[in-house]
Motif scaffolding. Structure first.
Motif, PDB file in Angstrom:
ATOM      1  N   ASN A   1       0.827  -1.202   0.000  1.00 45.13           N
ATOM      2  CA  ASN A   1       0.000   0.000   0.000  1.00 45.13           C
ATOM      3  C   ASN A   1       0.867   1.260   0.000  1.00 45.13           C
ATOM      4  O   ASN A   1       0.567   2.222  -0.703  1.00 45.13           O
ATOM      5  CB  ASN A   1      -0.937   0.024   1.212  1.00 45.13           C
ATOM      6  CG  ASN A   1      -2.157  -0.869   1.011  1.00 45.13           C
ATOM      7  OD1 ASN A   1      -2.338  -1.432  -0.066  1.00 45.13           O
ATOM      8  ND2 ASN A   1      -2.969  -0.996   2.039  1.00 45.13           N
TER       9      ASN A   1
ATOM     10  N   TYR B   1       0.380   3.616  -3.066  1.00 41.87           N
ATOM     11  CA  TYR B   1      -0.449   4.809  -2.871  1.00 41.87           C
ATOM     12  C   TYR B   1       0.312   6.014  -2.322  1.00 41.87           C
ATOM     13  O   TYR B   1      -0.091   7.146  -2.526  1.00 41.87           O
ATOM     14  CB  TYR B   1      -1.624   4.492  -1.945  1.00 41.87           C
ATOM     15  CG  TYR B   1      -2.417   3.284  -2.401  1.00 41.87           C
ATOM     16  CD1 TYR B   1      -3.003   3.272  -3.668  1.00 41.87           C
ATOM     17  CD2 TYR B   1      -2.545   2.164  -1.593  1.00 41.87           C
ATOM     18  CE1 TYR B   1      -3.704   2.165  -4.104  1.00 41.87           C
ATOM     19  CE2 TYR B   1      -3.245   1.053  -2.033  1.00 41.87           C
ATOM     20  CZ  TYR B   1      -3.822   1.057  -3.285  1.00 41.87           C
ATOM     21  OH  TYR B   1      -4.507  -0.037  -3.723  1.00 41.87           O
TER      22      TYR B   1
ATOM     23  N   ASP C   1       3.890   6.649   6.370  1.00 42.63           N
ATOM     24  CA  ASP C   1       4.251   7.362   5.146  1.00 42.63           C
ATOM     25  C   ASP C   1       3.702   8.775   5.211  1.00 42.63           C
ATOM     26  O   ASP C   1       2.866   9.096   6.046  1.00 42.63           O
ATOM     27  CB  ASP C   1       3.725   6.617   3.907  1.00 42.63           C
ATOM     28  CG  ASP C   1       2.204   6.597   3.845  1.00 42.63           C
ATOM     29  OD1 ASP C   1       1.588   7.677   3.757  1.00 42.63           O
ATOM     30  OD2 ASP C   1       1.629   5.479   3.886  1.00 42.63           O
TER      31      ASP C   1
ATOM     32  N   THR D   1      -9.835  -2.242  -3.848  1.00 43.20           N
ATOM     33  CA  THR D   1      -9.945  -2.047  -5.290  1.00 43.20           C
ATOM     34  C   THR D   1      -9.688  -3.340  -6.066  1.00 43.20           C
ATOM     35  O   THR D   1     -10.156  -3.505  -7.173  1.00 43.20           O
ATOM     36  CB  THR D   1      -8.957  -0.974  -5.773  1.00 43.20           C
ATOM     37  OG1 THR D   1      -7.697  -1.253  -5.176  1.00 43.20           O
ATOM     38  CG2 THR D   1      -9.411   0.404  -5.359  1.00 43.20           C
ATOM     39  N   SER D   2      -8.930  -4.244  -5.439  1.00 39.07           N
ATOM     40  CA  SER D   2      -8.637  -5.491  -6.154  1.00 39.07           C
ATOM     41  C   SER D   2      -9.818  -6.446  -6.069  1.00 39.07           C
ATOM     42  O   SER D   2      -9.782  -7.532  -6.636  1.00 39.07           O
ATOM     43  CB  SER D   2      -7.406  -6.160  -5.551  1.00 39.07           C
ATOM     44  OG  SER D   2      -7.731  -6.725  -4.306  1.00 39.07           O
TER      45      SER D   2
ATOM     46  N   LEU E   1      -6.632  -3.923   3.898  1.00 39.89           N
ATOM     47  CA  LEU E   1      -6.531  -3.493   5.288  1.00 39.89           C
ATOM     48  C   LEU E   1      -7.420  -4.305   6.233  1.00 39.89           C
ATOM     49  O   LEU E   1      -6.976  -4.644   7.329  1.00 39.89           O
ATOM     50  CB  LEU E   1      -6.826  -1.987   5.395  1.00 39.89           C
ATOM     51  CG  LEU E   1      -5.731  -1.103   4.744  1.00 39.89           C
ATOM     52  CD1 LEU E   1      -6.130   0.362   4.771  1.00 39.89           C
ATOM     53  CD2 LEU E   1      -4.398  -1.304   5.448  1.00 39.89           C
TER      54      LEU E   1
HETATM   55  N1  LIG Z   1      -0.673   4.102   2.746  1.00 40.47           N
HETATM   56  C1  LIG Z   1      -1.740   4.556   2.067  1.00 40.47           C
HETATM   57  N2  LIG Z   1      -1.778   5.826   1.622  1.00 40.47           N
HETATM   58  C2  LIG Z   1      -2.859   6.281   0.934  1.00 40.47           C
HETATM   59  N3  LIG Z   1      -3.956   5.530   0.658  1.00 40.47           N
HETATM   60  C3  LIG Z   1      -3.963   4.262   1.079  1.00 40.47           C
HETATM   61  C4  LIG Z   1      -2.871   3.691   1.805  1.00 40.47           C
HETATM   62  N4  LIG Z   1      -3.177   2.427   2.103  1.00 40.47           N
HETATM   63  C5  LIG Z   1      -4.401   2.204   1.594  1.00 40.47           C
HETATM   64  N5  LIG Z   1      -4.872   3.285   0.971  1.00 40.47           N
HETATM   65  C6  LIG Z   1      -6.187   3.447   0.333  1.00 40.47           C
HETATM   66  O1  LIG Z   1      -7.067   2.501   0.908  1.00 40.47           O
HETATM   67  C7  LIG Z   1      -7.627   1.672  -0.111  1.00 40.47           C
HETATM   68  C8  LIG Z   1      -7.833   0.273   0.437  1.00 40.47           C
HETATM   69  O2  LIG Z   1      -6.593  -0.366   0.648  1.00 40.47           O
HETATM   70  P1  LIG Z   1      -6.535  -1.935   0.756  1.00 40.47           P
HETATM   71  O3  LIG Z   1      -5.121  -2.349   0.957  1.00 40.47           O
HETATM   72  O4  LIG Z   1      -7.519  -2.375   1.788  1.00 40.47           O
HETATM   73  O5  LIG Z   1      -7.077  -2.453  -0.645  1.00 40.47           O
HETATM   74  P2  LIG Z   1      -6.403  -2.256  -2.069  1.00 40.47           P
HETATM   75  O6  LIG Z   1      -4.975  -1.891  -1.915  1.00 40.47           O
HETATM   76  O7  LIG Z   1      -7.262  -1.315  -2.828  1.00 40.47           O
HETATM   77  O8  LIG Z   1      -6.539  -3.693  -2.715  1.00 40.47           O
HETATM   78  P3  LIG Z   1      -5.754  -5.011  -2.244  1.00 40.47           P
HETATM   79  O9  LIG Z   1      -6.846  -5.974  -1.855  1.00 40.47           O
HETATM   80  O10 LIG Z   1      -5.004  -5.452  -3.435  1.00 40.47           O
HETATM   81  O11 LIG Z   1      -4.871  -4.650  -1.117  1.00 40.47           O
HETATM   82  C9  LIG Z   1      -6.668   1.764  -1.267  1.00 40.47           C
HETATM   83  O12 LIG Z   1      -7.323   1.556  -2.497  1.00 40.47           O
HETATM   84  C10 LIG Z   1      -6.126   3.172  -1.161  1.00 40.47           C
HETATM   85  O13 LIG Z   1      -7.007   4.070  -1.790  1.00 40.47           O
END
Ligand SMILES: Nc1ncnc2c1ncn2[C@@H]1O[C@H](COP(=O)(O)OP(=O)(O)OP(=O)(O)O)[C@@H](O)[C@H]1O
Ligand SMILES: [Mg+2]
Lengths: 133, 336
Positions: free
Chosen positions: A49, A53, A78, A96-97, A104
């Motif tokens: 992440n 991001y 970060d 998003t995946s 999270l």
């Molecule tokens: N360190 C970060 N800084 C900014 N935005 C973040 C950060 N971590 C997560 N996010 C935001 O939170 C959302 C959800 O994160 P999460 O890891 O739960 O799912 P994902 O990354 O979209 O998909 P995946 O299931 O592949 O992890 C992300 O799409 C992003 O917009």
């Protein structure tokens, strides 16, 4: 304290370094293989992440002791764009995946304690802890 | 012995047996084992880890490489473990939603409840069944101060919860109409203003409003784009469409509606419906008007309510018990 080691996350390979650090510490503390895998998966997700991001940041691993208990604490920090709606990203099925990664909510389930502090513009800090049973 | 110890022991036995005889029986035991572990919400990575440690215990001389290979398997299974836990939590949530929906559907039933009036000289049957939990169709009977029987049947364009919420509003708008009802076209005009002002611009409602005057046995009616009803003339045994034109409610607040009238002789029937009846999809496509009339004829010797109930049963079967749209059918017959 002084029990903390950190890995900077600048590119995708740093995710592996963070995992390695986490696994070493987990082994030292005596976590079994399943818990080691859970901890490293959580670290991977947090590091990924940051890489995706925030662009850059760091993962610190700390050995912690509370009374007779030992545990491992992951601190992911970060200065990226931050998360606008934390409640939404903590909802199952939101990532998003589409649930291909742990995301999270997955990190929260893999670990025993989970805390997130993030707001737009001021970056993201996530702390997750697993206790040795 | 706690569950984990029991699980280990059980798995050990299954494994030992299978390594000995490779029988279907042991494989079946393995399948049963997974039922227990699922019940206890054991994640796949834990099974992999158990397998690895039992292998080492049973075969201390097992090659290192075989043991290491399980590390990869465990890592791959982690993702499945996480997905499994997410699945469990989504399942619980879905259950909560279901319960909430059921309660909401009950609340809606109470809110929209109307009773079919018992009027001398008329035989009335009505049935409304939602395709999902919540109904986007609505019918309403009121006997006004002049003893006229008012009947409204409405359908929200759209289904499910949004449609149902919208319908609750229509119900309140109808309840706040003056006691002695205006002519049907004026009723539609006033409801149209309510819908136009209060409902989402993408949401439209069709409505048929009829007022049956038992003095002169005449039905006065207007339609706001609603599925046309039928009129059955006893004398000729013929069905004809209840002709009425009009714009849907909620499109333009200045819409005017025309009013039509029809004399009802003994044995004549007025048949009103929502498009869930005519758009009932069968293998051959939509239900043809002729077919629907065929169903009515089939049961015409029965009471109005029995006709309605039987047609619903037939159409339900025709669609293999899966309604695609809310179903509402009303039959009003002047007794012979
Ligand atoms: N360190 C970060 N800084 C900014 N935005 C973040 C950060 N971590 C997560 N996010 C935001 O939170 C959302 C959800 O994160 P999460 O890891 O739960 O799912 P994902 O990354 O979209 O998909 P995946 O299931 O592949 O992890 C992300 O799409 C992003 O917009
Ligand atoms: Mg992610």
């Amino acid at each position: 304290m002084g029990n903390q080691s950190c890995v900077k996350i600048l590119n995708e390979w740093d995710i592996v370094a963070a995992r390695q650090l986490g696994r070493n510490v987990a082994k030292e503390l005596g976590f079994g293989t399943v818990d080691q895998a859970r901890i490293t998966t959580a670290i991977s997700e947090l590091a990924r992440n940051i890489y995706l991001y925030a662009g850059q940041g760091q993962i610190c691993i700390e050995k912690i002791y509370d009374g007779g208990k030992a545990g491992l604490k992951i601190i992911a920090a970060d200065n990226g764009p931050g998360i606008n709606d934390i409640r939404q990203v903590m909802e199952d099925g939101f990532s998003t995946s589409g649930g291909l990664g742990a995301g999270l909510p997955g990190v929260k389930r893999l670990m025993d304690e989970f805390d997130i502090d993030s707001s737009p513009g001021s970056g993201t800090d996530i702390i997750a802890t697993k206790w040795l049973r | 012995m706690d569950f984990r110890e029991k699980m280990e022991q059980e798995y050990r036995e299954i494994l030992i047996n299978y390594l000995k005889n490779q029988s279907e029986q042991s494989l079946y035991q393995g399948q049963l084992f997974s039922r227990h572990t699922l019940e206890q919400k054991i994640s796949p990575e834990e099974i992999v880890s158990l397998h690895k440690s039992l292998l080492l215990e049973l075969y201390p001389e097992v090659p290192e490489s075989v043991l290491h290979s399980f590390d990869i398997l465990l890592e791959v299974m982690m993702g499945y473990g996480v997905a499994y836990r997410e699945h469990q939590s989504l399942r619980n949530k879905q259950m909560e939603l279901r319960t909430e929906m059921e309660i909401a559907a009950n609340v809606q039933q109470t809110l929209l409840g109307t009773s079919i009036p018992d009027v001398e000289g008329l035989d009335i049957g009505a049935l409304s069944v939602p395709a999902k939990h919540m109904n986007g169709d609505y019918f309403h009977f009121v006997v006004d101060e002049n003893n006229c029987i008012n009947v409204a049947i409405a359908d929200v364009i759209g289904k499910g919860i949004p449609a149902a919420l919208c319908m609750s509003m229509i119900k309140y708008a109808m309840d706040s109409l003056p006691e002695n009802r205006n002519a049907p076209n004026l009723v539609l005009e006033s409801l149209n203003r309510v819908v136009e002002q209060n409902v989402d611009p993408s949401m439209f409602i069709t409505m048929f409003y009829g007022m049956y005057n038992p003095e002169n046995h005449t039905i006065y009616y207007s339609s706001a784009g609603h599925e046309p009803g039928f009129f059955f003339q006893k004398e000729t045994e013929e069905f004809s469409e209840l002709e009425a034109r009009g714009l849907l409610l909620g499109i333009d607040k200045k819409t005017k509606y025309l009013q039509f009238e029809k004399e009802v002789l003994p044995g004549d029937m007025i048949i009103l419906m929502s498009d869930g009846v005519t758009e009932c999809r069968t293998e051959e496509g939509f239900l043809e008007k002729e077919e629907l009339i065929g169903y009515i004829r089939k049961y015409i010797h029965l009471s109005a309510q029995e006709i309605v109930n039987n047609i619903y049963k037939d159409l339900e079967r025709l669609q293999h018990f899966q309604l695609r749209d809310d179903f509402t059918l009303i039959i009003i017959r002047r007794n012979v």
